[in-house]
Design an enzyme around this catalytic site. Structure first.
Site, short mmCIF file in Angstrom:
data_model
loop_
_atom_site.label_atom_id
_atom_site.label_comp_id
_atom_site.label_asym_id
_atom_site.label_seq_id
_atom_site.Cartn_x
_atom_site.Cartn_y
_atom_site.Cartn_z
CG HIS A 108 -0.26 -0.14 2.53
ND1 HIS A 108 0.14 -1.37 3.02
CD2 HIS A 108 0.13 0.77 3.45
CE1 HIS A 108 0.72 -1.21 4.19
NE2 HIS A 108 0.74 0.10 4.47
CG HIS A 159 0.73 5.42 4.12
ND1 HIS A 159 -0.11 5.35 5.21
CD2 HIS A 159 1.48 4.29 4.17
CE1 HIS A 159 0.14 4.24 5.89
NE2 HIS A 159 1.11 3.58 5.28
P1 AMP Z 1 1.73 0.55 7.40
O1 AMP Z 1 2.41 0.93 8.68
O2 AMP Z 1 2.32 1.28 6.22
O3 AMP Z 1 1.64 -0.94 7.19
O4 AMP Z 1 0.28 1.14 7.51
C1 AMP Z 1 -0.88 0.40 7.61
C2 AMP Z 1 -2.00 1.39 7.68
O5 AMP Z 1 -3.22 0.71 7.53
C3 AMP Z 1 -2.06 2.16 9.01
O6 AMP Z 1 -1.92 3.55 8.75
C4 AMP Z 1 -3.45 1.80 9.54
O7 AMP Z 1 -4.09 2.89 10.17
C5 AMP Z 1 -4.18 1.37 8.29
N1 AMP Z 1 -5.28 0.43 8.51
C6 AMP Z 1 -5.25 -0.72 9.21
N2 AMP Z 1 -6.45 -1.34 9.18
C7 AMP Z 1 -7.25 -0.56 8.40
C8 AMP Z 1 -8.61 -0.67 8.00
N3 AMP Z 1 -9.40 -1.67 8.35
N4 AMP Z 1 -9.11 0.33 7.21
C9 AMP Z 1 -8.33 1.36 6.84
N5 AMP Z 1 -7.05 1.50 7.19
C10 AMP Z 1 -6.51 0.56 7.97
#
Ligand code: AMP
Ligand code: ZN
Length: 136
Positions: free
Chosen positions: A99, A101
């Protein structure tokens, strides 16, 4: 992937606030935003991170990132935008489905950026370039 939270979002098994989708990518609001409008862009197929994600899918993701960036700037009056991808735990990856951001930034929002730890020592730059280019 059965236990992947983002795959569940793609399949509609858990809710998300979707902002855009096309054939290969989906964009939805991060559940715990840095600022309002913080969006995640993901591939619709499960890949763990940048190492696994095929080049053409990375390109599709970046196309969506660009689209979303313009919409966030205009729609939310953002003063700036950070685009970031965390790959592997050491880099802060928590969800192991690729993903990117897209984070709207507002002047003086209090969120900094990483700062350089120290300048290069003699010879380190050449060594780093050599080590990287050997693997290209
Ligand atoms: P990362 O640290 O780059 O793996 O970020 C994962 C991101 O996913 C974090 O910013 C979380 O807040 C986000 N996240 C986790 N679960 C969900 C969800 N169900 N819906 C939307 N965002 C999510
Ligand atoms: Zn997944």
């Amino acid at each position: 992937m059965d236990n992947c939270i983002f795959c569940k979002i793609i399949k509609g098994e858990i809710p998300a606030h979707k902002v855009y989708e096309d054939k290969t990518t989906l964009a939805f609001l991060d559940i715990s935003p840095v600022n309002i409008g913080h969006t995640l862009v993901i591939p619709k197929e499960h890949y763990i991170n940048i190492y696994e994600t095929p080049e053409n899918i990375m390109m599709d993701m970046m196309k969506t990132v660009k689209k979303i960036s313009h919409a966030i700037k205009k729609g939310l009056d953002a003063d700036g935008i950070n685009v970031a991808m965390n790959n592997e735990g050491a880099a802060g990856q928590v969800v192991f489905h690729s993903h990117i951001h897209v984070i709207p930034r507002i002047k003086n929002d209090g969120f900094g950026l990483w700062h350089g730890k120290r300048p290069y020592k003699k010879g380190e730059e050449e060594m780093a370039v050599k080590k990287i280019t050997q693997k290209l």
